[in-house]
Structure formats: structure tokens, C-alpha cells
Design an enzyme around this catalytic site. Structure first.
Site, mmCIF file in Angstrom:
data_model
loop_
_atom_site.group_PDB
_atom_site.id
_atom_site.type_symbol
_atom_site.label_atom_id
_atom_site.label_comp_id
_atom_site.label_asym_id
_atom_site.label_seq_id
_atom_site.Cartn_x
_atom_site.Cartn_y
_atom_site.Cartn_z
ATOM 1 N N ALA A 127 -4.984 8.636 -1.584
ATOM 2 C CA ALA A 127 -5.876 8.130 -0.426
ATOM 3 C C ALA A 127 -7.537 9.467 -0.972
ATOM 4 O O ALA A 127 -8.531 9.104 -0.988
ATOM 5 C CB ALA A 127 -6.396 6.935 -0.567
ATOM 6 N N GLY A 147 0.729 -1.290 0.208
ATOM 7 C CA GLY A 147 0.385 0.384 -0.321
ATOM 8 C C GLY A 147 1.012 1.371 0.075
ATOM 9 O O GLY A 147 0.435 2.514 0.234
ATOM 10 N N THR A 178 -3.352 12.080 2.107
ATOM 11 C CA THR A 178 -2.836 10.995 1.008
ATOM 12 C C THR A 178 -3.615 10.771 0.048
ATOM 13 O O THR A 178 -4.471 11.967 -0.024
ATOM 14 C CB THR A 178 -2.904 9.718 2.426
ATOM 15 N N TYR A 209 -18.244 9.831 3.361
ATOM 16 C CA TYR A 209 -17.419 8.299 3.504
ATOM 17 C C TYR A 209 -17.849 7.389 3.205
ATOM 18 O O TYR A 209 -17.684 6.100 1.755
ATOM 19 C CB TYR A 209 -16.844 8.329 4.841
ATOM 20 N N LYS A 267 -15.020 -0.459 5.181
ATOM 21 C CA LYS A 267 -13.888 -0.913 7.024
ATOM 22 C C LYS A 267 -14.829 -1.197 8.043
ATOM 23 O O LYS A 267 -14.331 -2.075 8.686
ATOM 24 C CB LYS A 267 -13.543 0.843 6.975
HETATM 25 N N1 LIG Z 1 -5.207 9.029 5.240
HETATM 26 C C1 LIG Z 1 -6.350 8.903 5.943
HETATM 27 O O1 LIG Z 1 -6.948 10.271 6.105
HETATM 28 C C2 LIG Z 1 -6.469 7.314 6.180
HETATM 29 C C3 LIG Z 1 -7.325 7.526 7.368
HETATM 30 C C4 LIG Z 1 -7.903 5.937 8.350
HETATM 31 C C5 LIG Z 1 -7.335 5.027 6.790
HETATM 32 N N2 LIG Z 1 -7.029 5.198 5.927
HETATM 33 C C6 LIG Z 1 -6.431 4.083 5.254
HETATM 34 O O2 LIG Z 1 -5.223 3.942 4.964
HETATM 35 C C7 LIG Z 1 -5.285 2.607 4.137
HETATM 36 C C8 LIG Z 1 -3.607 3.660 3.054
HETATM 37 O O3 LIG Z 1 -3.888 4.610 2.434
HETATM 38 P P1 LIG Z 1 -3.466 6.003 2.241
HETATM 39 O O4 LIG Z 1 -4.390 7.483 3.087
HETATM 40 O O5 LIG Z 1 -2.222 5.903 2.618
HETATM 41 O O6 LIG Z 1 -2.994 6.509 0.673
HETATM 42 P P2 LIG Z 1 -2.372 5.634 -0.447
HETATM 43 O O7 LIG Z 1 -3.244 6.084 -1.603
HETATM 44 O O8 LIG Z 1 -0.635 6.075 0.024
HETATM 45 O O9 LIG Z 1 -2.694 4.150 -0.042
HETATM 46 C C9 LIG Z 1 -3.580 3.407 -1.035
HETATM 47 C C10 LIG Z 1 -2.840 2.240 -1.392
HETATM 48 O O10 LIG Z 1 -4.222 1.588 -1.874
HETATM 49 C C11 LIG Z 1 -3.589 1.033 -2.920
HETATM 50 N N3 LIG Z 1 -4.583 0.517 -3.858
HETATM 51 C C12 LIG Z 1 -5.414 0.679 -3.864
HETATM 52 N N4 LIG Z 1 -6.743 -0.541 -4.582
HETATM 53 C C13 LIG Z 1 -5.474 -1.237 -4.938
HETATM 54 C C14 LIG Z 1 -5.612 -2.553 -5.486
HETATM 55 N N5 LIG Z 1 -6.235 -2.933 -6.369
HETATM 56 N N6 LIG Z 1 -4.882 -3.454 -5.365
HETATM 57 C C15 LIG Z 1 -3.333 -2.853 -4.317
HETATM 58 N N7 LIG Z 1 -3.390 -1.897 -3.966
HETATM 59 C C16 LIG Z 1 -4.213 -0.967 -3.988
HETATM 60 C C17 LIG Z 1 -2.980 2.058 -4.068
HETATM 61 O O11 LIG Z 1 -1.790 1.653 -4.653
HETATM 62 C C18 LIG Z 1 -2.417 3.243 -2.414
HETATM 63 O O12 LIG Z 1 -0.153 2.619 -2.712
HETATM 64 C C19 LIG Z 1 -5.896 2.699 3.192
HETATM 65 O O13 LIG Z 1 -6.473 1.571 3.543
HETATM 66 C C20 LIG Z 1 -6.447 4.127 3.676
HETATM 67 O O14 LIG Z 1 -8.437 3.594 3.441
HETATM 68 C C21 LIG Z 1 -6.509 6.469 5.374
#
Ligand SMILES: NC(=O)c1ccc[n+]([C@@H]2O[C@H](COP(=O)([O-])OP(=O)(O)OC[C@H]3O[C@@H](n4cnc5c(N)ncnc54)[C@H](O)[C@@H]3O)[C@@H](O)[C@H]2O)c1
Length: 275
Positions: free
Chosen positions: A202, A20, A200, A162, A169
């Protein structure tokens, strides 16, 4: 984050696969950096050639490895990544799943308008993939291990925009509990970090995200948002033996926002500014 010079060695000798990382703002990268700073050896994956160019230098910076393209909708890519990880490491001590996806159009507006197609896609990529990965990790965690996924408060309470991701989730958090019970006898622990909002790639797909960030900053007990380094440091606790008695847990790293019931009277009213 612990600096190289003051690394605790808490994770020395541990080998982990981190899925990720998209760029240096990814939560997965914050966790990879912290694990490395505490002595772990890490392997990263990338989703598609475009991200490979970003992930490879980050892996090099961490003295780590790149074990290939991983798209969780292509089971063969997962099999190849685990085969490469086995070749490289022999066994696996920890794994981070930081993967989520939903169509941007449906991360805005109302949940009730979710399409069947995007519901399935969001559930598959953001929830089922953790189970698909756990199946493969179990085989390599011959000496016990720690699996960690990332979730958000929108699993527990309604959050604007969301939508289907909140439903996915919630299912992911339930799967943490079921996986923890299944894998516990092999001393494989399964936990989640519920991170506060962080800007980020995402997150930029979520409607009014800047407003959500500001609201958290003004109303969380610590009166700020959290950084990927802070999530990384909490990740070290869950991935290392410090948390050896902990499994099935959803640990909030959100400046305390999840204990708040309403807007703080001292916080100013916020105008919603749309770009
Ligand atoms: N950023 C926030 O506010 C936040 C808060 C809580 C939880 N999260 C969670 O943290 C996790 C990481 O997200 P982030 O915010 O670091 O963003 P990010 O965009 O840096 O990371 C998301 C990752 O998901 C990968 N991904 C998406 N579809 C995919 C697929 N089909 N196969 C393989 N990989 C795939 C992308 O390549 C990317 O590396 C996610 O689960 C997100 O829901 C984010």
C-alpha cells in the site's frame, strides 16, 4: 516479536479475525504473528484470488484459518466472512482492520485536485469499512472484545502526497472515538495504532515514499523507522487484556516521530531523488 518458545500466553484462548493481509510485509501480518506468538487463534481474509495464494500459506504458518475473500466494497463478501468466522469460532474476541485504498494518481501532487469519485472511494474503503465491520463484529463479541484499526500521522498534520488519505484517516480516527462510545457498554474496546512509515504494498503507492521513510529515520527520537513486528507487539497490548482499561485511543508506534516539531539540527539535509 515473542518467539514460540517464550510465548507469554497473554492471548491464549482468544480468537481473532484479521483483515488486510496481502503478503508477509503487511502490517496485518506483523500483528497476526505477534497475536499468535502470544497464544491467539487467528483467521485471515484475502482480497481476490491473486492474494489468496499469498495469504493461505501465511495462515498455515500461523496454525490459523482462512475465512474467505473480503472486499469491503462488496457487503455480501463481508457477510460471508463473518458467517464463516461464526461457524469456525462461535464468538470473536478481537478484530484487526488494516485496510486502506486510494487511487495512486491522487497520492501524488496536491490534495486540492482530489476528484469526487476518488474522495468517496477512499472514504468508503479506508474509513467507512471499519464501521461496517464493527457492526458485524459486535454481534460475535458476546463476551466483550477489542477492535483495532491502523492509521497514520497524516491524519493529524499535512504530509506530502498523503492527500485524501489523510482526510480519510482523520475521519477513521474520529470513528474510533464514536465506535468506542457506542460499544463500550458491551465491553468492546476500539483503538487505533498510528504506525510510522513502513515499506509495504500500500505504501509503495504514495509519492516520494522513500524520502518520507528516510526523513523519519533521521528525525524521529529513536533515529530509525519501525517494523511490522514492532507494530505487532504494540497490537498485542491493545488486543489483549493488558489494555482492558483503554478505549478510543490512537496509540503512536512511530519511533516517537509525532512529538517532533522540526528537523533535527544534526540530521543531514536530504536530496529528493525521484525514480
Ligand atoms: N505502510 C505504512 O507506512 C503505514 C503507516 C501507517 C498506517 N498504515 C495503514 O496500515 C494498513 C495496512 O496497510 P499496509 O501498509 O500493511 O499495506 P498492505 O498493502 O500490506 O495492506 C493493505 C490491505 O488493504 C487491503 N484492501 C485494499 N482495498 C480493499 C478492499 N476494497 N477490500 C478489502 N481489503 C482491501 C489489501 O488487500 C491489503 O491487504 C492500512 O490501513 C494503511 O493505511 C500503513
Amino acid at each position: 516479536m515473542a518467539k514460540d518458545g517464550d510465548a507469554s500466553g497473554l492471548m491464549a484462548g482468544k480468537r481473532g479475525l484479521i483483515l488486510g493481509v496481502a503478503n508477509n510485509r503487511s502490517i496485518a501480518y506483523g500483528i497476526a504473528k505477534a497475536a499468535r506468538a502470544h497464544g491467539a487463534e487467528v483467521a485471515l481474509t484475502y482480497q481476490g484470488e491473486a492474494l489468496k495464494k499469498r495469504v493461505a500459506p501465511l495462515a498455515a504458518e500461523l496454525g490459523g484459518h482462512v475465512v474467505g475473500h473480503c472486499d469491503v466494497t462488496e457487503p455480501a463478501s463481508l457477510d460471508a466472512v463473518f458467517a464463516e468466522t461464526e461457524r469456525l469460532f462461535g464468538r470473536l474476541d478481537f478484530l484487526v482492520h488494516a485496510i486502506a485504498f486510494s487511487n495512486k494518481d491522487e497520492l501524488d501532487g496536491r490534495y486540492v485536485d482530489t476528484t469526487a469519485d476518488n474522495f468517496s472511494k477512499t472514504m468508503f474503503i479506508s474509513c467507512y469499512s471499519f464501521t461496517a465491520i464493527a457492526q458485524r463484529a459486535e454481534k460475535l463479541m458476546t463476551n466483550g472484545g477489542s477492535l483495532l484499526t491502523l492509521t497514520y500521522y497524516g491524519a493529524e498534520k499535512w504530509m506530502p502526497h498523503y492527500n485524501v488519505m489523510g482526510v480519510a484517516k482523520a475521519a477513521l480516527e474520529a470513528s474510533v472515538r464514536y465506535l468506542a462510545a457506542d460499544l463500550g457498554p458491551k465491553n468492546i474496546r476500539v483503538n487505533a495504532i498510528s504506525a510510522g512509515p513502513i515499506k509495504t504494498l500500500a505504501a509503495s503507492g504514495i509519492g516520494d515514499f522513500r524520502y518520507i521513510l528516510k526523513w523519519n529515520e533521521l528525525n524521529s527520537p529513536l533515529r530509525r523507522t519501525v517494523s511490522t513486528d514492532e507494530v505487532g507487539d504494540a497490537g498485542v497490548y491493545l488486543l489483549s487484556d493488558l489494555s482492558r482499561g483503554v478505549t478510543g485511543e490512537v496509540h503512536h508506534v512511530d519511533a516517537g516521530y509525532h512529538i517532533v516539531g522540526m528537523k533535527h539540527p544534526d540530521a543531514p539535509d536530504l536530496a529528493l531523488v525521484r525514480e
